[in-house]
Design a protein around this motif. Structure first.
Motif, mmCIF file in Angstrom:
data_model
loop_
_atom_site.group_PDB
_atom_site.id
_atom_site.type_symbol
_atom_site.label_atom_id
_atom_site.label_comp_id
_atom_site.label_asym_id
_atom_site.label_seq_id
_atom_site.Cartn_x
_atom_site.Cartn_y
_atom_site.Cartn_z
ATOM 1 N N GLY A 4 8.729 -11.632 -18.944
ATOM 2 C CA GLY A 4 10.140 -11.982 -18.899
ATOM 3 C C GLY A 4 10.499 -12.934 -17.782
ATOM 4 O O GLY A 4 11.621 -12.896 -17.270
ATOM 5 N N GLY A 5 9.553 -13.756 -17.350
ATOM 6 C CA GLY A 5 9.830 -14.729 -16.294
ATOM 7 C C GLY A 5 9.802 -14.164 -14.896
ATOM 8 O O GLY A 5 10.203 -14.859 -13.940
ATOM 9 N N SER A 6 9.322 -12.927 -14.722
ATOM 10 C CA SER A 6 9.261 -12.323 -13.391
ATOM 11 C C SER A 6 7.913 -11.644 -13.187
ATOM 12 O O SER A 6 7.150 -11.462 -14.132
ATOM 13 C CB SER A 6 10.397 -11.299 -13.218
ATOM 14 N N PHE A 7 7.623 -11.275 -11.947
ATOM 15 C CA PHE A 7 6.390 -10.563 -11.644
ATOM 16 C C PHE A 7 6.515 -9.886 -10.289
ATOM 17 O O PHE A 7 7.455 -10.144 -9.522
ATOM 18 C CB PHE A 7 5.172 -11.493 -11.675
ATOM 19 N N THR A 8 5.522 -9.026 -9.986
ATOM 20 C CA THR A 8 5.453 -8.323 -8.705
ATOM 21 C C THR A 8 4.154 -8.697 -8.007
ATOM 22 O O THR A 8 3.085 -8.660 -8.620
ATOM 23 C CB THR A 8 5.496 -6.794 -8.914
ATOM 24 N N VAL A 9 4.246 -9.080 -6.735
ATOM 25 C CA VAL A 9 3.049 -9.353 -5.936
ATOM 26 C C VAL A 9 2.655 -8.047 -5.239
ATOM 27 O O VAL A 9 3.335 -7.592 -4.329
ATOM 28 C CB VAL A 9 3.305 -10.466 -4.906
ATOM 29 N N TYR A 10 1.559 -7.453 -5.671
ATOM 30 C CA TYR A 10 1.113 -6.170 -5.145
ATOM 31 C C TYR A 10 0.236 -6.313 -3.905
ATOM 32 O O TYR A 10 0.230 -5.443 -3.042
ATOM 33 C CB TYR A 10 0.333 -5.403 -6.219
ATOM 34 N N ALA A 11 -0.541 -7.389 -3.842
ATOM 35 C CA ALA A 11 -1.459 -7.589 -2.722
ATOM 36 C C ALA A 11 -1.733 -9.067 -2.549
ATOM 37 O O ALA A 11 -1.636 -9.846 -3.503
ATOM 38 C CB ALA A 11 -2.780 -6.829 -2.960
ATOM 39 N N GLY A 12 -2.076 -9.460 -1.317
ATOM 40 C CA GLY A 12 -2.429 -10.850 -1.051
ATOM 41 C C GLY A 12 -1.263 -11.811 -1.169
ATOM 42 O O GLY A 12 -1.411 -12.902 -1.721
ATOM 43 N N SER A 13 -0.115 -11.430 -0.646
ATOM 44 C CA SER A 13 1.079 -12.266 -0.813
ATOM 45 C C SER A 13 0.936 -13.632 -0.185
ATOM 46 O O SER A 13 1.620 -14.594 -0.587
ATOM 47 C CB SER A 13 2.312 -11.550 -0.218
ATOM 48 N N GLU A 14 0.026 -13.781 0.793
ATOM 49 C CA GLU A 14 -0.161 -15.084 1.437
ATOM 50 C C GLU A 14 -0.720 -16.129 0.476
ATOM 51 O O GLU A 14 -0.617 -17.332 0.727
ATOM 52 C CB GLU A 14 -1.095 -14.953 2.651
ATOM 53 N N ALA A 15 -1.316 -15.685 -0.632
ATOM 54 C CA ALA A 15 -1.882 -16.631 -1.597
ATOM 55 C C ALA A 15 -0.843 -17.114 -2.623
ATOM 56 O O ALA A 15 -1.117 -18.026 -3.388
ATOM 57 C CB ALA A 15 -3.047 -15.987 -2.343
ATOM 58 N N ILE A 16 0.326 -16.478 -2.633
ATOM 59 C CA ILE A 16 1.353 -16.816 -3.624
ATOM 60 C C ILE A 16 2.461 -17.606 -2.944
ATOM 61 O O ILE A 16 3.178 -17.101 -2.068
ATOM 62 C CB ILE A 16 1.938 -15.535 -4.276
#
Length: 263
Positions: free
Chosen positions: A249-261
């Motif tokens: 639906g055009g969204s997501f959750t960053v669970y780990a490694g946020s520095e890569a996103i």
């Protein structure tokens, strides 16, 4: 009555369907399920429930994940029958008790486990981790869902893929998400593909076992259509693996490694 389908992994059954008003007989596409026995150096190491497709990749990937082989060069010979594969390895590594001999794995069941040194691989994984932005993550998930040919007809499979930021390199479907990842592991192994800068896409839940598989493959990023578990998040952080989940639906959750996103 069962009939073969034009697509591998699908069988057509004559079933009763209810359309909201009445029952009627109809041919229905159903994903195939079979049991594949995997022998390594003469010993039965596992029986895997699978859809009966990409068996060479599945068997090779399973052997790699369980530490029975480390490279394609460790496989001297693979022979197949309808429901059995025999692998002969260099040095007879199949005698190593890394899996419970004869264990049967259901479509959603876990694989065996073996110890590994997380810190030893953590730094290399972080260095190779490709930077991704939101648009790329959403585009790659759309591409994965478009690749689910068997699922579109049966609603009975998971799909996983290996990709670079520009698109999918290989996609595999099966009744179990573990199988799809083992297939991709086998594909990369036999094709000589370096996974240090690649992305693992999957429709299935990201559990600690899935993170372990990605780590053993050397994949630094997991992107899933589904959610991640708490243990998977902790393990991914310790291993330097980025995990993005619930991409829909055009969204997501960053669970780990946020520095890569990237924002």
């Amino acid at each position: 009555m069962k009939k073969p389908s034009g697509t591998e992994g699908i069988e057509q059954l004559s079933l009763r369907r209810f359309d909201g008003k009445r029952f009627s007989g109809a041919p229905v596409d159903v994903v195939r399920e079979m049991l594949l026995e995997v022998f390594v150096d003469g010993s039965l190491v596992v029986t895997i429930a699978c859809a009966g497709i990409h068996l060479r990749e599945l068997a090779a990937g399973f052997a790699k994940q369980e530490g029975l082989i480390e490279s394609a060069g460790d496989i001297l010979e693979m022979t197949f029958s309808s429901d059995r594969v025999e692998i002969r390895t260099r040095g007879g590594r199949g005698s190593v008790p890394s899996v419970a001999t004869g264990k049967t794995i259901a479509s959603s069941g876990s694989r065996g486990s073996r110890s590994f040194q997380a810190e030893e691989r953590k730094r290399a994984a972080l260095q190779a981790c490709p930077e991704l932005d939101a648009a790329t993550i959403l585009r790659l998930m759309d591409a994965l869902l478009e690749a689910t040919v068997i699922h579109e007809r049966t609603r009975g499979t998971h799909c996983s893929a290996l990709a670079g930021p520009q698109g999918i390199l290989a996609a595999r479907e099966d009744i179990g998400r573990h199988n799809t990842i083992d297939m991709l592991c086998g594909w990369a192994l036999t094709e000589g593909v370096d996974l240090a800068d690649k992305i693992l896409l999957t429709t299935g839940r990201v559990s600690s076992e899935i993170v372990s598989k990605a780590w053993r493959m050397g994949v630094p990023v997991i992107i899933s259509h589904s959610a991640a578990t708490s243990r998977a998040v902790m393990m991914a952080e310790s291993l330097g693996i980025a995990v993005v989940g619930y991409v829909r639906g055009g969204s997501f959750t960053v669970y780990a490694g946020s520095e890569a996103i990237k924002a």
